[in-house]
Design a protein around this motif. Structure first.
Motif, short mmCIF file in Angstrom:
data_model
loop_
_atom_site.label_atom_id
_atom_site.label_comp_id
_atom_site.label_asym_id
_atom_site.label_seq_id
_atom_site.Cartn_x
_atom_site.Cartn_y
_atom_site.Cartn_z
N ALA A 94 0.85 -1.19 0.00
CA ALA A 94 0.00 0.00 0.00
C ALA A 94 0.88 1.24 0.00
O ALA A 94 1.83 1.34 0.78
N LEU A 95 0.58 2.17 -0.88
CA LEU A 95 1.30 3.44 -0.96
C LEU A 95 0.39 4.53 -0.42
O LEU A 95 -0.67 4.81 -0.99
N THR A 96 0.77 5.14 0.69
CA THR A 96 -0.11 6.07 1.37
C THR A 96 0.70 6.99 2.28
O THR A 96 1.95 7.01 2.20
N ASP A 97 0.02 7.73 3.15
CA ASP A 97 0.70 8.58 4.12
C ASP A 97 0.64 7.93 5.50
O ASP A 97 0.13 6.82 5.65
N ALA A 98 1.16 8.63 6.51
CA ALA A 98 1.22 8.04 7.85
C ALA A 98 -0.17 7.77 8.41
O ALA A 98 -0.41 6.74 9.06
N ALA A 99 -1.12 8.68 8.15
CA ALA A 99 -2.49 8.46 8.62
C ALA A 99 -3.11 7.24 7.97
O ALA A 99 -3.82 6.46 8.62
#
Length: 253
Positions: A72-77
């Motif tokens: 998964a490519l995402t941000d910290a949240a």
């Protein structure tokens, strides 16, 4: 493809709810990506997607069913949300959509399957594959329903539902988060889109979007919107990842 759907009307004078949380990955994305991966060429090294919510969770479960790793490519949240909901794959961060896109391209070049859910119009047909069965089920069990509302994320679910339900005389609305009130898996069209490459670009002028009132989660936002309508009993709420037993207290509030 035939599917069983978890549908109920939690309150006699309220909307009908499709409980997507009853599916194996806990969301309707499981049905959409299962159809997409059915046509995946053999030899894929794994599954990768820009997601910090339901899509990554669905791909994680489907990957394990097929013996494939998921990234998964995402941000910290997004990572916090995924880990809290049982995601077992890898997560990589970047501070912009452009950088996340480059990471996904790098995986794709190595032989990973990247559905490109934000820009791939084929995802709409994957939604249509289960939406037609849902419409038949709704007509049979809840003939009063004339409106459908769902959260606005990639837009694939909204467009697929529109194509299927509008031919039967239903009205479909996509719901965006309130300003400054982000909700997992949802986005605002004006502020978060890929322009002409975006899956929803060809549809944004004819499929209505509305804005949710501030709410602690997606399901509450959808339910609040449905209850504010003139005839809430005529509304079908597409609750991507809600589970009936866990949300009973909300329905009684």
């Amino acid at each position: 493809m035939r599917h069983s759907f978890s549908l109920s009307r939690p309150r006699a004078d309220g909307p009908v709810v499709l409980w997507g949380g009853a599916l194996p990955s806990g969301s309707l994305k499981y049905l959409t990506f299962a159809r997409y991966l059915a046509a995946m060429p053999p030899g894929s090294q794994g599954l990768v997607e820009l997601s910090g919510a339901s899509s990554a969770l669905a791909l994680d479960v489907l990957g394990r069913e097929r013996g494939l790793p998921t990234v998964a490519l995402t941000d910290a949240a997004g990572e916090s949300y995924l880990r809290a909901h049982g995601f077992r794959g890898q997560v990589h961060h970047a501070d912009s959509l452009a950088k996340l896109w480059e990471l996904a391209l790098a995986y794709e070049r190595k032989g990973w399957c990247w559905p490109r859910q934000l820009s791939n119009s084929a995802m709409v047909a994957c939604v249509e594959s289960w939406a037609s069965g849902l419409r038949a089920h709704v007509r049979e069990r809840f003939p009063l329903v004339r409106r459908v509302v769902c959260g606005f994320g990639t837009g694939a679910t909204l467009v697929g539902l529109t194509r299927v339900f509008s031919t039967g005389g239903f009205t479909i609305t996509g719901l965006q988060p309130a300003p400054g009130q982000p909700l997992p898996g949802w986005r605002t069209w004006e502020g978060q889109n890929l322009g002409a490459e975006d899956l929803f670009f060809a549809h944004h002028q004819r499929i209505p979007l509305d804005t949710a009132a501030p709410a602690p989660d997606c399901f509450t936002a959808l339910l609040d919107w449905a209850r504010r309508q003139e005839r809430p009993e005529q509304v079908l709420v597409i609750a991507h990842n809600a589970q009936e037993q866990e949300q009973a207290f909300v329905a009684m509030a």
